[in-house]
Structures are given as structure tokens and as C-alpha cells.
Design a protein around this motif. Structure first.
Motif, PDB file in Angstrom:
ATOM      1  N   GLY B 138     -12.367 -51.502  98.888  1.00  0.00           N
ATOM      2  CA  GLY B 138     -13.142 -52.562  99.523  1.00  0.00           C
ATOM      3  C   GLY B 138     -14.620 -52.433  99.203  1.00  0.00           C
ATOM      4  N   SER B 139     -15.366 -53.533  99.399  1.00  0.00           N
ATOM      5  CA  SER B 139     -16.732 -53.537  98.895  1.00  0.00           C
ATOM      6  C   SER B 139     -17.797 -53.497  99.979  1.00  0.00           C
ATOM      7  CB  SER B 139     -16.940 -54.770  98.008  1.00  0.00           C
ATOM      8  OG  SER B 139     -16.650 -55.927  98.752  1.00  0.00           O
ATOM      9  N   GLU B 140     -17.396 -53.393 101.244  1.00  0.00           N
ATOM     10  CA  GLU B 140     -18.441 -53.389 102.278  1.00  0.00           C
ATOM     11  C   GLU B 140     -19.110 -52.008 102.345  1.00  0.00           C
ATOM     12  OE1 GLU B 140     -14.850 -51.861 104.302  1.00  0.00           O
ATOM     13  OE2 GLU B 140     -15.339 -53.320 102.764  1.00  0.00           O
ATOM     14  N   VAL B 141     -20.302 -51.999 102.927  1.00  0.00           N
ATOM     15  CA  VAL B 141     -21.054 -50.749 103.046  1.00  0.00           C
ATOM     16  C   VAL B 141     -20.338 -49.811 104.015  1.00  0.00           C
ATOM     17  CG1 VAL B 141     -23.270 -49.722 103.642  1.00  0.00           C
ATOM     18  CG2 VAL B 141     -23.174 -52.046 102.702  1.00  0.00           C
ATOM     19  N   LYS B 142     -20.204 -48.540 103.607  1.00  0.00           N
ATOM     20  CA  LYS B 142     -19.527 -47.589 104.488  1.00  0.00           C
ATOM     21  C   LYS B 142     -20.441 -46.420 104.817  1.00  0.00           C
ATOM     22  CE  LYS B 142     -15.359 -48.667 101.988  1.00  0.00           C
ATOM     23  NZ  LYS B 142     -16.146 -49.502 101.048  1.00  0.00           N
ATOM     24  N   ALA B 143     -20.292 -45.921 106.024  1.00  0.00           N
ATOM     25  CA  ALA B 143     -21.057 -44.727 106.391  1.00  0.00           C
ATOM     26  C   ALA B 143     -20.269 -43.495 105.972  1.00  0.00           C
ATOM     27  CB  ALA B 143     -21.293 -44.709 107.901  1.00  0.00           C
ATOM     28  N   LEU B 144     -20.985 -42.483 105.501  1.00  0.00           N
ATOM     29  CA  LEU B 144     -20.323 -41.243 105.108  1.00  0.00           C
ATOM     30  C   LEU B 144     -20.903 -40.097 105.927  1.00  0.00           C
ATOM     31  CD1 LEU B 144     -18.531 -39.518 103.210  1.00  0.00           C
ATOM     32  CD2 LEU B 144     -20.412 -39.512 101.585  1.00  0.00           C
ATOM     33  N   ASP B 145     -20.028 -39.354 106.592  1.00  0.00           N
ATOM     34  CA  ASP B 145     -20.500 -38.197 107.335  1.00  0.00           C
ATOM     35  C   ASP B 145     -19.533 -37.043 107.125  1.00  0.00           C
ATOM     36  OD1 ASP B 145     -21.531 -36.339 109.004  1.00  0.00           O
ATOM     37  OD2 ASP B 145     -21.062 -37.406 110.880  1.00  0.00           O
ATOM     38  N   VAL B 146     -19.909 -36.114 106.238  1.00  0.00           N
ATOM     39  CA  VAL B 146     -19.032 -34.971 105.983  1.00  0.00           C
ATOM     40  C   VAL B 146     -19.410 -33.782 106.859  1.00  0.00           C
ATOM     41  CG1 VAL B 146     -18.464 -35.610 103.607  1.00  0.00           C
ATOM     42  CG2 VAL B 146     -20.479 -34.199 104.062  1.00  0.00           C
ATOM     43  N   GLY B 147     -20.276 -34.036 107.829  1.00  0.00           N
ATOM     44  CA  GLY B 147     -20.600 -32.976 108.780  1.00  0.00           C
ATOM     45  C   GLY B 147     -21.799 -32.133 108.408  1.00  0.00           C
ATOM     46  N   ILE B 148     -22.633 -32.653 107.499  1.00  0.00           N
ATOM     47  CA  ILE B 148     -23.884 -31.939 107.216  1.00  0.00           C
ATOM     48  C   ILE B 148     -24.793 -32.124 108.426  1.00  0.00           C
ATOM     49  CG2 ILE B 148     -25.893 -31.791 105.688  1.00  0.00           C
ATOM     50  CD1 ILE B 148     -24.157 -32.979 103.466  1.00  0.00           C
ATOM     51  N   PRO B 149     -25.304 -31.020 108.996  1.00  0.00           N
ATOM     52  CA  PRO B 149     -26.109 -31.137 110.218  1.00  0.00           C
ATOM     53  C   PRO B 149     -27.372 -31.975 110.015  1.00  0.00           C
ATOM     54  CG  PRO B 149     -25.663 -28.840 109.652  1.00  0.00           C
ATOM     55  CD  PRO B 149     -25.224 -29.653 108.507  1.00  0.00           C
ATOM     56  N   THR B 150     -27.810 -32.641 111.075  1.00  0.00           N
ATOM     57  CA  THR B 150     -29.053 -33.412 111.001  1.00  0.00           C
ATOM     58  C   THR B 150     -30.027 -32.883 112.045  1.00  0.00           C
ATOM     59  OG1 THR B 150     -28.071 -35.014 112.472  1.00  0.00           O
ATOM     60  CG2 THR B 150     -27.994 -35.521 110.113  1.00  0.00           C
ATOM     61  N   GLY B 151     -31.148 -33.590 112.190  1.00  0.00           N
ATOM     62  CA  GLY B 151     -32.172 -33.156 113.132  1.00  0.00           C
ATOM     63  C   GLY B 151     -33.369 -32.615 112.366  1.00  0.00           C
ATOM     64  N   GLY B 235     -25.715 -44.453 103.038  1.00  0.00           N
ATOM     65  CA  GLY B 235     -24.503 -45.273 103.065  1.00  0.00           C
ATOM     66  C   GLY B 235     -23.886 -45.416 101.686  1.00  0.00           C
ATOM     67  N   VAL B 236     -22.570 -45.598 101.669  1.00  0.00           N
ATOM     68  CA  VAL B 236     -21.878 -45.751 100.398  1.00  0.00           C
ATOM     69  C   VAL B 236     -21.783 -47.236 100.068  1.00  0.00           C
ATOM     70  CG1 VAL B 236     -19.738 -45.347  99.152  1.00  0.00           C
ATOM     71  CG2 VAL B 236     -20.552 -43.661 100.802  1.00  0.00           C
ATOM     72  N   GLN B 237     -22.488 -47.635  99.053  1.00  0.00           N
ATOM     73  CA  GLN B 237     -22.500 -49.032  98.654  1.00  0.00           C
ATOM     74  C   GLN B 237     -22.904 -49.104  97.188  1.00  0.00           C
ATOM     75  OE1 GLN B 237     -25.892 -51.056 100.482  1.00  0.00           O
ATOM     76  NE2 GLN B 237     -26.532 -49.043 101.242  1.00  0.00           N
ATOM     77  N   PHE B 238     -22.872 -50.324  96.647  1.00  0.00           N
ATOM     78  CA  PHE B 238     -23.099 -50.464  95.217  1.00  0.00           C
ATOM     79  C   PHE B 238     -24.412 -49.825  94.769  1.00  0.00           C
ATOM     80  CE2 PHE B 238     -25.098 -52.768  91.730  1.00  0.00           C
ATOM     81  CZ  PHE B 238     -24.222 -52.419  90.727  1.00  0.00           C
ATOM     82  N   SER B 239     -25.452 -49.967  95.601  1.00  0.00           N
ATOM     83  CA  SER B 239     -26.779 -49.489  95.185  1.00  0.00           C
ATOM     84  C   SER B 239     -26.774 -48.000  94.873  1.00  0.00           C
ATOM     85  CB  SER B 239     -27.822 -49.797  96.256  1.00  0.00           C
ATOM     86  OG  SER B 239     -27.568 -49.009  97.392  1.00  0.00           O
ATOM     87  N   LEU B 240     -25.756 -47.289  95.365  1.00  0.00           N
ATOM     88  CA  LEU B 240     -25.660 -45.855  95.078  1.00  0.00           C
ATOM     89  C   LEU B 240     -25.572 -45.614  93.570  1.00  0.00           C
ATOM     90  CD1 LEU B 240     -23.475 -43.498  97.211  1.00  0.00           C
ATOM     91  CD2 LEU B 240     -23.734 -43.090  94.792  1.00  0.00           C
ATOM     92  N   SER B 241     -24.905 -46.535  92.878  1.00  0.00           N
ATOM     93  CA  SER B 241     -24.736 -46.332  91.431  1.00  0.00           C
ATOM     94  C   SER B 241     -26.068 -46.473  90.697  1.00  0.00           C
ATOM     95  CB  SER B 241     -23.721 -47.314  90.874  1.00  0.00           C
ATOM     96  OG  SER B 241     -24.235 -48.621  90.953  1.00  0.00           O
ATOM     97  N   LEU B 242     -27.056 -47.059  91.373  1.00  0.00           N
ATOM     98  CA  LEU B 242     -28.353 -47.263  90.706  1.00  0.00           C
ATOM     99  C   LEU B 242     -29.192 -45.989  90.636  1.00  0.00           C
ATOM    100  CD1 LEU B 242     -29.300 -50.757  92.147  1.00  0.00           C
ATOM    101  CD2 LEU B 242     -28.081 -50.186  90.047  1.00  0.00           C
ATOM    102  N   ILE B 243     -28.760 -44.937  91.359  1.00  0.00           N
ATOM    103  CA  ILE B 243     -29.501 -43.682  91.219  1.00  0.00           C
ATOM    104  C   ILE B 243     -29.486 -43.229  89.766  1.00  0.00           C
ATOM    105  CG2 ILE B 243     -29.281 -42.728  93.533  1.00  0.00           C
ATOM    106  CD1 ILE B 243     -26.817 -41.204  92.571  1.00  0.00           C
ATOM    107  N   ALA B 244     -28.490 -43.698  89.024  1.00  0.00           N
ATOM    108  CA  ALA B 244     -28.424 -43.348  87.605  1.00  0.00           C
ATOM    109  C   ALA B 244     -29.681 -43.821  86.889  1.00  0.00           C
ATOM    110  CB  ALA B 244     -27.193 -43.962  86.965  1.00  0.00           C
ATOM    111  N   LEU B 245     -30.248 -44.920  87.357  1.00  0.00           N
ATOM    112  CA  LEU B 245     -31.453 -45.446  86.710  1.00  0.00           C
ATOM    113  C   LEU B 245     -32.627 -44.489  86.894  1.00  0.00           C
ATOM    114  CD1 LEU B 245     -31.252 -49.245  87.549  1.00  0.00           C
ATOM    115  CD2 LEU B 245     -30.545 -48.038  85.485  1.00  0.00           C
TER     116      LEU B 245
END
Ligand SMILES: Nc1ncnc2c1ncn2[C@@H]1O[C@H](COP(=O)(O)OP(=O)(O)OP(=O)(O)O)[C@@H](O)[C@H]1O
Ligand SMILES: [Mg+2]
Lengths: 266, 317
Positions: B138-151, B235-245
Motif C-alpha cells: 500500500g502507498s499511504e504513509v506509515k509510522a515505523l517504530d522498532v523500539g529505538i528509545p526517544t527523549g 515516516g515510511v513514504q515515497f520521499s524516503l527514496s529521495l535520500i538517495a539524492l
């Protein structure tokens, strides 16, 4: 060496009616000869005679259109270079082909590639560099040090090979081939571009390898003095065909060979 | 003179300056990671892999899908969400499988073609993978949380983000593992050997095809790590692929064939653009971050086209 003619019985490789062409260019036409186990076999001939192409057929870079190779008593199917390597064939190149970004040590260590246990060093274990991987490395490193000592290149062990003079590069390349403990060693003009002293060293190494490890050697060489000195038998190619085959003395007297080298048209 | 005023600001408030530098380093490590993926493949096969960014997107999408327990294509809930560690392992395996497929379907038929053809095939691959990822997850924006601590926390006067430290730590570890892998192992040497001389590598018994699979698999792992880092923070979305730029200027800076170059290049660009943005940004109404890397790369192209660590470019005449 040719003075006390050595006798060899067992055939290691027999090249049978090999023909190879590149489009309209016939590089090799119907050439047959054999290489006996334990001998030093020279392949000579004028420029463009098809010598390098022959080595390329033997180690699997080229696949001849006609003919067959019988290796260690069995007809060999068409093999890729990494497969012939796994079957005991190692080589050097006419234009030195070292891994230029690596040190002498790493070049020779890479030549050991096939001897290093794949499973002990597989991916993750290898990446983290734990126990068994490290031990495996140590064993092979010791073997490589032996080769370095044998070739008298201790001083350049850690030098990136790109910085070495040509003569030493050729020596490192020989070391890389030796690291595989080959049964058949193919040397493409191992002394080209060397001065007299370097040539003498290289001759000594080739004779020692043959003598100490019993390695069978096929070498291409333009320096006739060297060829006559170190080889047991010589095969002569000209324009892709075999024109002579025999001991250095026989070949030297052969009229076709003399003509070919003088450029007599035929 | 007004151009130099920000330097006084740096001296005036060194804590803040250090915060900016650390922020830059963290972003830089991420750039390095993406650039590493490029370098690996470029070294071993002279292929400029346009699809590296999409590879990261694909890995992140797969990871999120597995963690959410989504059924691929149908996009319904399977009721079997995987814990993060299991999802990461499975995604890693998927990336290896993908490497096999890419070698078989894309690279093998194009062996011995010009680099430009292989480059174009990776553009195609990028589109295919992007579409494939959409169809699967699917193509909607998804949140990713693998449990890396924040704060956040304070060291003296300096405020730091916990997530940033983790991200930088993981990326640095990854880079270290790759460096050891390259320098000290049989497979690493084989990879470098192939990068240096194909024929010689074959002659010592290194099969090119396996090596290509390995480099693409390793590039896939690197993409997975990059995907986790970037996906977790934005977030996981298409723009993530632009980091390649962003990796492109890093490569120009560091040299296309140099692993240390990718690392140092990434750090320089990360720090450079953060510092420029924070201190000089206000003078030009901001957004320096968007173009700083490219301008720096252009300057490099003019004066040192082989990059900081790259092999000298010698044109034969
Ligand atoms: N890959 C190739 N493609 C086309 N032609 C080739 C190729 N390799 C060799 N040839 C041709 O085959 C012939 C034999 O070449 P080869 O390199 O085997 O000669 P050689 O005996 O090794 O010569 P030299 O002493 O100059 O090294 C030449 O005409 C060469 O141009
Ligand atoms: Mg030749």
C-alpha cells in the motif's frame, strides 16, 4: 637443465585439435600438444601467434569452437575460469593484472581464496571476525608468509602493489598464483620488461617452484635464451598453427621455426 | 563583514555550536550509510545503482508491513504481527532474495554491456521496485517504530536527542562492521579483488556472479538500516527514496570508489549543511540545507573531480 634431459610419463593436460576464432580472425587453428605432469613446457612464437589465446583456452577465459581438452585423464567440459581455478589451474598475465588497491600480502592472500574454508568464513561470522574465522585466517596467513619468504619480497609485504616497480609486480603476481597451490601453473611472459638480474631471479623462482613443489608449468616467453635454459619441451606456434614441438635443441634446429622468426612468408 | 558575523555567534555560545555540529554529524552518518550502498555496488560492478534509495524504501515498507501483520497485496490484517527483531530478520532475508532476483533478471542478461546501459537498467529497477512496494504494502504513509528509545538528555549545557545517539551509534557500528568485513575477510578481499580486476579475480577462483549477489545483498542490508533510521524519524513514504539524492553529493565529495570517502563525505556534508543553515540561513531566509550539498559537490567537481579519496581519473588518449 636441458642438458640432463628429464623424462616425464604421466600426461596432465592434452590439448586436442583446438581451433579458436574471433569473427574472421583465426587465433588458433587445429593445434594439439600435451603437457606432462612435472615438466616445464614453453610455448613460443612470434607476436600474434596465438600463445596468449592458448593459455586463455586452457584456463577457461576463451572457449574454443573446435577440439577438446583432456585434463587429468578426463575430457574436460567447457569450464569458466573460476572452475578451472578450482581444478588446480593458476596463472599470471602478460600485462600484470594485480589487485592494485591491495597490498602485496592481500594480493597473495586473495590468491589463496579457494583454499580458505568458505563455511568457516561465511558472511556474518566473517563480518564479525570471530573465533573460527580468525583461526582460519591465521593458518592461511602463515602459508602466505612462506610464499613471501620464498619469493624474497618480505620488504614489500605491506606496500600497495600499485607503487611497486614492474619487476616486483610480476613477482607478486607469481606469488598470488602460487598461493593457490596449483597443479598447473600458466605463466604469460613472466620475464617481459625485466632487466637481466630480475630475469635471473625469476628463472630461479620458476625452477625452484617446479623442483620443490613438483608444479607443472606452461610458460610463454620471448627470450630464447631463457626458454632454452629452463624448459623441458617447447611448442612453437605461428599464425595460430603449431609448427614445431620438441626439446629445446630440436626446436632450435627446426627450419620452419627459423623461418617463422626471420619472417619468411609462407 | 556581515557574512562573518555568525562566526562570532559560534564563539559566543559554544554549547549551541556543539549541538549544531552533533546534529550535523548525526544526519551525516545517515548520508554516509546510504552512500555506502552506492559505493559497494559501484566498486564491485562499476554500476551506478540509481535504485539504492528505493531499496531503502522497499526495505522499510516490508519491515512495517511485517510488524503490522499486514497481508501483502490484500492489505488486510493477518492477525500475526511480528516483533521488531523477527521482522528485521525476515526483511533481511527478503533483501537477500531480492539480490538473487536482481542478479538473475537484471544484471546477468546485461553482462558486458556499457555502464550507461546498466545505469539505465537500475533506473528501471527503481520504478519497478517502487511500484512493487506499493502493490505489496500500500502507498499511504506509515509510522515505523522498532523500539529505538526517544527523549533527550543534557551533558553539561548541551542538549542531545536519545534517538539521534542510537541512530548514529547503529550507523557507526554498521560502518565498522563493513570496514572489517572488507579489510579482513575472505569475502571482503574477494569483493575488493573483483572491484580491482575482473579477469584476475576470476583466475583466482572468484565467480563474478556470486560476488554480485553478495554486494547487492550487502547493499540491501545497508538500505534496510538506512530505511529503519529514516523511516523511524520521518515516516515510511515515497520521499524516503529521495535520500538517495543526498547521497550523490556525498559520493562526489568522497569519491565513488572509496568506503572511507563515503563516510567522511557524509559527515562533511551533514555538518556543513547544518552549520550553514543555522548560522547563515537567516541571512537568505533559510533553506540552505536544500541546496548546500549540491553546491559543495559542484565546487568539488571543478577542483577535485575524483573526490577526496577516489582513484585518480586518468583519461587515456
Ligand atoms: N579477445 C579477442 N578478440 C579479438 N581478437 C583477439 C582476441 N584475443 C586475441 N585475438 C587475436 O588473436 C590473435 C592471437 O593473439 P594472441 O594474443 O593469442 O597472440 P600472442 O601469441 O599472445 O602474441 P604476443 O606475443 O603479442 O602476446 C591476434 O591476431 C589477436 O589480435
Ligand atoms: Mg600474448
Amino acid at each position: 637443465m636441458s642438458a640432463q634431459e628429464r623424462v616425464f610419463n604421466e600426461t596432465l593436460l592434452s590439448v586436442e585439435n583446438i581451433s579458436l576464432s574471433f569473427g574472421a580472425v583465426k587465433a588458433i587453428s587445429d593445434v594439439s600438444f600435451d603437457i606432462k605432469k612435472g615438466e616445464i613446457r614453453a610455448i613460443i612464437g612470434p607476436n600474434g601467434a596465438g600463445k596468449t589465446s592458448m593459455l586463455n583456452c586452457i584456463n577457461g577465459f576463451y572457449h574454443p569452437q573446435l577440439g577438446q581438452m583432456v585434463y587429468k585423464g578426463a575430457v574436460r567440459k567447457q569450464m569458466k575460469p573460476h572452475e578451472t581455478a578450482a581444478n588446480g589451474v593458476a596463472r599470471t598475465f602478460q600485462n600484470v593484472a594485480l589487485f592494485r588497491g591491495m597490498t602485496t600480502l592481500d594480493n597473495i592472500m586473495t590468491g589463496r581464496n579457494l583454499k580458505i574454508n568458505k563455511w568457516k568464513t561465511w558472511l556474518l561470522a566473517a563480518a564479525i571476525f570471530v573465533g573460527p574465522t580468525r583461526d582460519e585466517e591465521r593458518v592461511h596467513r602463515a602459508f602466505v608468509e612462506e610464499i613471501i619468504k620464498f619469493l624474497e619480497i618480505e620488504a614489500i609485504r605491506k606496500t600497495p602493489v600499485g607503487r611497486l616497480p614492474y619487476g616486483l609486480q610480476k613477482r607478486v603476481e607469481l606469488g598470488r598464483a602460487l598461493a593457490a597451490e596449483p597443479e598447473l601453473l600458466l605463466l604469460d611472459e613472466p620475464m617481459a620488461g625485466m632487466n637481466l638480474e630480475e630475469k635471473q631471479d625469476m628463472c630461479r623462482f620458476i625452477l625452484d617452484v617446479n623442483d620443490e613443489f613438483g608444479t607443472t608449468i606452461a610458460l610463454i616467453e620471448h627470450d630464447m635464451g631463457v626458454v632454452m635454459d629452463i624448459s623441458d619441451r617447447v611448442v612453437v606456434l605461428d599464425h595460430g598453427s603449431k609448427i614445431a614441438d620438441g626439446t629445446p635443441d630440436e626446436v632450435k634446429k627446426n627450419q620452419d621455426v627459423i623461418d617463422a622468426y626471420l619472417g619468411v612468408p609462407h | 563583514m556581515v557574512l562573518f558575523a555568525p562566526i562570532l555567534d559560534m564563539v559566543d555560545s559554544p554549547e549551541f555550536f556543539i549541538e549544531v555540529i552533533i546534529g550535523g554529524l548525526v544526519a551525516g552518518v545517515m548520508y554516509s550509510l546510504v552512500a555506502l550502498g552506492f559505493v559497494l555496488i559501484f566498486k564491485a560492478s562499476s554500476v551506478f545503482n540509481f535504485s539504492q534509495g528505493v531499496l531503502a524504501l522497499f526495505a522499510a515498507l516490508t519491515l512495517v508491513g511485517l510488524m503490522d501483520g499486514t497481508v501483502p497485496i490484500l492489505l488486510i490484517d493477518s492477525g500475526f504481527p511480528l516483533p521488531a527483531w523477527a521482522a528485521i530478520i525476515v526483511t533481511g532475508l527478503v533483501m537477500v532474495g531480492l539480490a538473487f532476483l536482481i542478479e538473475r533478471i537484471v544484471l546477468r542478461p546485461l553482462v558486458n554491456q556499457d555502464p550507461i546501459i546498466l545505469f539505465m537498467s537500475t533506473i528501471g529497477l527503481a520504478f519497478v521496485l517502487e511500484g512493487f512496494g506499493d502493490i505489496l504494502w500500500g502507498s499511504e504513509v506509515k509510522a515505523l517504530d522498532v523500539g529505538i528509545p526517544t527523549g533527550n538528555f543534557l551533558i553539561g549545557e548541551i542538549q542531545l536527542q536519545v534517538f539521534d545517539m542510537w541512530a548514529a551509534g547503529i550507523a557507526a557500528f554498521m560502518v565498522l562492521v563493513l570496514a572489517v568485513f572488507f579489510q579482513k575477510t575472505r569475502l571482503g578481499r574477494a569483493l575488493r579483488a573483483v572491484a580491482d580486476d575482473h579477469q584476475a579475480a576470476l583466475s583466482v577462483g572468484i565467480p563474478l556472479r556470486n560476488i554480485w549477489i553478495v554486494v547487492w545483498a550487502v547493499a540491501g542490508f545497508v538500505a534496510l538500516v538506512a530505511g529503519i533510521m529514516w523511516g523511524s524519524s520521518s515516516g515510511v513514504q515515497f520521499s524516503l527514496s529521495l535520500i538517495a539524492l543526498k547521497a550523490l553529493p556525498v559520493l562526489i565529495l568522497g569519491g565513488f570508489t572509496s568506503v572511507p570517502g563515503a563516510i567522511v563525505g557524509g559527515l562533511i556534508i551533514g555538518v556543513g549543511e547544518k552549520v550553514a543553515e543555522v548560522y547563515w540561513g537567516p541571512m537568505v531566509n533559510g533553506a540552505i540545507e536544500n541546496w548546500f550539498a549540491y553546491v559543495l559537490a559542484l565546487v568539488f567537481l571543478l577542483f577535485r573531480p575524483q573526490g577526496l579519496f577516489g582513484d585518480k581519473i586518468i583519461e587515456r588518449v
